[in-house]
Design a protein around this motif. Structure first.
Motif, PDB file in Angstrom:
ATOM      1  N   ILE A  47      -5.377  35.139 -41.618  1.00  0.00           N
ATOM      2  CA  ILE A  47      -5.495  35.745 -40.283  1.00  0.00           C
ATOM      3  C   ILE A  47      -4.113  36.071 -39.734  1.00  0.00           C
ATOM      4  CG2 ILE A  47      -6.213  35.288 -37.898  1.00  0.00           C
ATOM      5  CD1 ILE A  47      -8.483  33.536 -39.185  1.00  0.00           C
ATOM      6  N   TYR A  48      -3.179  35.153 -39.884  1.00  0.00           N
ATOM      7  CA  TYR A  48      -1.814  35.368 -39.397  1.00  0.00           C
ATOM      8  C   TYR A  48      -1.182  36.579 -40.080  1.00  0.00           C
ATOM      9  CZ  TYR A  48       3.167  34.608 -38.625  1.00  0.00           C
ATOM     10  OH  TYR A  48       4.480  34.781 -38.298  1.00  0.00           O
ATOM     11  N   ASN A  49      -1.273  36.639 -41.391  1.00  0.00           N
ATOM     12  CA  ASN A  49      -0.669  37.749 -42.135  1.00  0.00           C
ATOM     13  C   ASN A  49      -1.327  39.079 -41.788  1.00  0.00           C
ATOM     14  OD1 ASN A  49       1.209  36.118 -43.388  1.00  0.00           O
ATOM     15  ND2 ASN A  49      -0.052  35.774 -45.190  1.00  0.00           N
ATOM     16  N   THR A  50      -2.624  39.080 -41.567  1.00  0.00           N
ATOM     17  CA  THR A  50      -3.316  40.309 -41.169  1.00  0.00           C
ATOM     18  C   THR A  50      -2.849  40.756 -39.795  1.00  0.00           C
ATOM     19  OG1 THR A  50      -5.252  39.724 -42.497  1.00  0.00           O
ATOM     20  CG2 THR A  50      -5.585  41.345 -40.754  1.00  0.00           C
ATOM     21  N   ALA A  51      -2.717  39.822 -38.871  1.00  0.00           N
ATOM     22  CA  ALA A  51      -2.231  40.161 -37.525  1.00  0.00           C
ATOM     23  C   ALA A  51      -0.800  40.683 -37.587  1.00  0.00           C
ATOM     24  CB  ALA A  51      -2.313  38.941 -36.612  1.00  0.00           C
ATOM     25  N   LEU A  52       0.024  40.078 -38.429  1.00  0.00           N
ATOM     26  CA  LEU A  52       1.398  40.523 -38.585  1.00  0.00           C
ATOM     27  C   LEU A  52       1.449  41.932 -39.168  1.00  0.00           C
ATOM     28  CD1 LEU A  52       4.214  39.375 -38.109  1.00  0.00           C
ATOM     29  CD2 LEU A  52       4.193  38.550 -40.461  1.00  0.00           C
ATOM     30  N   LYS A  53       0.605  42.191 -40.144  1.00  0.00           N
ATOM     31  CA  LYS A  53       0.532  43.527 -40.745  1.00  0.00           C
ATOM     32  C   LYS A  53       0.089  44.557 -39.707  1.00  0.00           C
ATOM     33  CE  LYS A  53      -1.828  46.007 -44.447  1.00  0.00           C
ATOM     34  NZ  LYS A  53      -2.853  45.942 -45.485  1.00  0.00           N
ATOM     35  N   ASP A  54      -0.901  44.207 -38.896  1.00  0.00           N
ATOM     36  CA  ASP A  54      -1.374  45.106 -37.838  1.00  0.00           C
ATOM     37  C   ASP A  54      -0.268  45.379 -36.816  1.00  0.00           C
ATOM     38  OD1 ASP A  54      -3.847  45.132 -39.065  1.00  0.00           O
ATOM     39  OD2 ASP A  54      -4.807  43.819 -37.603  1.00  0.00           O
ATOM     40  N   ALA A  55       0.465  44.339 -36.435  1.00  0.00           N
ATOM     41  CA  ALA A  55       1.560  44.510 -35.473  1.00  0.00           C
ATOM     42  C   ALA A  55       2.654  45.389 -36.064  1.00  0.00           C
ATOM     43  CB  ALA A  55       2.126  43.152 -35.074  1.00  0.00           C
ATOM     44  N   LYS A  56       2.964  45.186 -37.331  1.00  0.00           N
ATOM     45  CA  LYS A  56       3.979  46.006 -38.008  1.00  0.00           C
ATOM     46  C   LYS A  56       3.558  47.472 -38.009  1.00  0.00           C
ATOM     47  CE  LYS A  56       6.357  46.550 -42.407  1.00  0.00           C
ATOM     48  NZ  LYS A  56       6.444  46.135 -43.805  1.00  0.00           N
ATOM     49  N   GLU A  60       5.579  50.536 -36.308  1.00  0.00           N
ATOM     50  CA  GLU A  60       5.983  51.696 -37.108  1.00  0.00           C
ATOM     51  C   GLU A  60       5.473  52.996 -36.497  1.00  0.00           C
ATOM     52  OE1 GLU A  60       4.435  50.631 -40.941  1.00  0.00           O
ATOM     53  OE2 GLU A  60       6.238  49.514 -41.492  1.00  0.00           O
ATOM     54  N   GLN A  61       4.250  52.997 -35.981  1.00  0.00           N
ATOM     55  CA  GLN A  61       3.705  54.194 -35.345  1.00  0.00           C
ATOM     56  C   GLN A  61       4.474  54.536 -34.068  1.00  0.00           C
ATOM     57  OE1 GLN A  61       1.352  56.217 -36.776  1.00  0.00           O
ATOM     58  NE2 GLN A  61       1.782  54.810 -38.444  1.00  0.00           N
ATOM     59  N   GLN A  62       4.804  53.533 -33.294  1.00  0.00           N
ATOM     60  CA  GLN A  62       5.574  53.768 -32.076  1.00  0.00           C
ATOM     61  C   GLN A  62       6.977  54.271 -32.405  1.00  0.00           C
ATOM     62  OE1 GLN A  62       5.232  49.972 -30.080  1.00  0.00           O
ATOM     63  NE2 GLN A  62       3.404  50.621 -28.957  1.00  0.00           N
ATOM     64  N   MET A  63       7.573  53.736 -33.463  1.00  0.00           N
ATOM     65  CA  MET A  63       8.904  54.180 -33.872  1.00  0.00           C
ATOM     66  C   MET A  63       8.859  55.627 -34.343  1.00  0.00           C
ATOM     67  SD  MET A  63      11.861  53.076 -33.800  1.00  0.00           S
ATOM     68  CE  MET A  63      13.445  53.618 -34.340  1.00  0.00           C
ATOM     69  N   ALA A  64       7.822  55.992 -35.088  1.00  0.00           N
ATOM     70  CA  ALA A  64       7.681  57.372 -35.541  1.00  0.00           C
ATOM     71  C   ALA A  64       7.528  58.315 -34.354  1.00  0.00           C
ATOM     72  CB  ALA A  64       6.480  57.500 -36.481  1.00  0.00           C
ATOM     73  N   SER A  65       6.764  57.896 -33.372  1.00  0.00           N
ATOM     74  CA  SER A  65       6.573  58.706 -32.178  1.00  0.00           C
ATOM     75  C   SER A  65       7.884  58.858 -31.408  1.00  0.00           C
ATOM     76  CB  SER A  65       5.509  58.069 -31.276  1.00  0.00           C
ATOM     77  OG  SER A  65       5.363  58.793 -30.084  1.00  0.00           O
ATOM     78  N   LEU A  66       8.620  57.784 -31.290  1.00  0.00           N
ATOM     79  CA  LEU A  66       9.910  57.825 -30.607  1.00  0.00           C
ATOM     80  C   LEU A  66      10.882  58.729 -31.354  1.00  0.00           C
ATOM     81  CD1 LEU A  66      11.725  56.825 -28.335  1.00  0.00           C
ATOM     82  CD2 LEU A  66      12.243  54.815 -29.724  1.00  0.00           C
ATOM     83  N   THR A  67      10.880  58.650 -32.669  1.00  0.00           N
ATOM     84  CA  THR A  67      11.745  59.505 -33.486  1.00  0.00           C
ATOM     85  C   THR A  67      11.408  60.971 -33.256  1.00  0.00           C
ATOM     86  OG1 THR A  67      12.013  57.785 -35.160  1.00  0.00           O
ATOM     87  CG2 THR A  67      12.462  60.046 -35.845  1.00  0.00           C
ATOM     88  N   GLU A  68      10.127  61.287 -33.206  1.00  0.00           N
ATOM     89  CA  GLU A  68       9.707  62.674 -32.944  1.00  0.00           C
ATOM     90  C   GLU A  68      10.184  63.126 -31.572  1.00  0.00           C
ATOM     91  OE1 GLU A  68       5.477  63.018 -33.427  1.00  0.00           O
ATOM     92  OE2 GLU A  68       5.569  62.353 -35.520  1.00  0.00           O
ATOM     93  N   GLU A  69      10.053  62.276 -30.573  1.00  0.00           N
ATOM     94  CA  GLU A  69      10.479  62.632 -29.223  1.00  0.00           C
ATOM     95  C   GLU A  69      11.990  62.849 -29.164  1.00  0.00           C
ATOM     96  OE1 GLU A  69       8.940  60.148 -26.092  1.00  0.00           O
ATOM     97  OE2 GLU A  69       7.022  59.929 -27.148  1.00  0.00           O
TER      98      GLU A  69
END
Length: 76
Positions: A47-56, A60-69
């Motif tokens: 459960i911990y590793n799955t939550a960590l993967k989801d958070a990562k 990553e999606q937010q970073m990609a969006s910021l990079t585009e902006e």
């Protein structure tokens, strides 16, 4: 994984309640503690590793969006 004694006691109470509701039998304290230990050893890391993967993924999606902006603001 570290949790407080109060949290552990609450989980054990919920295990006992669930067991009684499901099987109509009492689950003693030792049995509930053994079940708790099993879940913490076998399930908590998954459960911990799955939550960590989801958070990562979210970061990553937010970073990609910021990079585009930032790319849009670049002077050409």
């Amino acid at each position: 994984m570290k949790i407080s004694k109060a949290q552990k006691d609450g989980i054990i109470e919920k295990l006992q309640s669930y067991y009684f509701d499901t099987y109509h039998e009492e689950l003693g304290l030792i049995g509930a503690e053994n079940m708790y230990s099993f879940f913490m050893k076998e399930c908590a890391p998954v459960i911990y590793n799955t939550a960590l993967k989801d958070a990562k993924y979210v970061v990553e999606q937010q970073m990609a969006s910021l990079t585009e902006e930032l790319d849009v603001l670049e002077k050409r």
